[in-house]
Design a protein around this motif. Structure first.
Motif: not given
Length: 73
Positions: A30-35
């Motif tokens: 998801n976005f928070p993990t990858m960011a």
């Protein structure tokens, strides 16, 4: 090297987002993990971690001049 790894993380996430897939693990990709992972790698790169061997004294690195040194007249 860490900056390249961060670029790969962001690129993989961009492809996953454009192809609208989650590879069976929506909580992992998801976005928070990858960011967070990409920004961590960029922060480590900017801090100088993993930048490779340093040129120290006696390490045999640097320019070598055989014969006359350039610019000495």
């Amino acid at each position: 090297m860490l900056a390249i790894a961060a670029a790969v993380v962001f690129g993989v996430y961009l492809l996953l987002d454009l192809l609208d897939t989650n590879l069976g693990a929506p909580d992992l990709f998801n976005f928070p993990t990858m960011a967070s992972l990409g920004l961590l790698l960029l922060a480590l790169y900017l801090a100088g971690v993993g930048s490779g061997p340093r040129a120290g004294s006696g390490s045999g690195s640097g320019r070598r001049f055989y014969g006359r040194r350039p610019g000495r007249g």
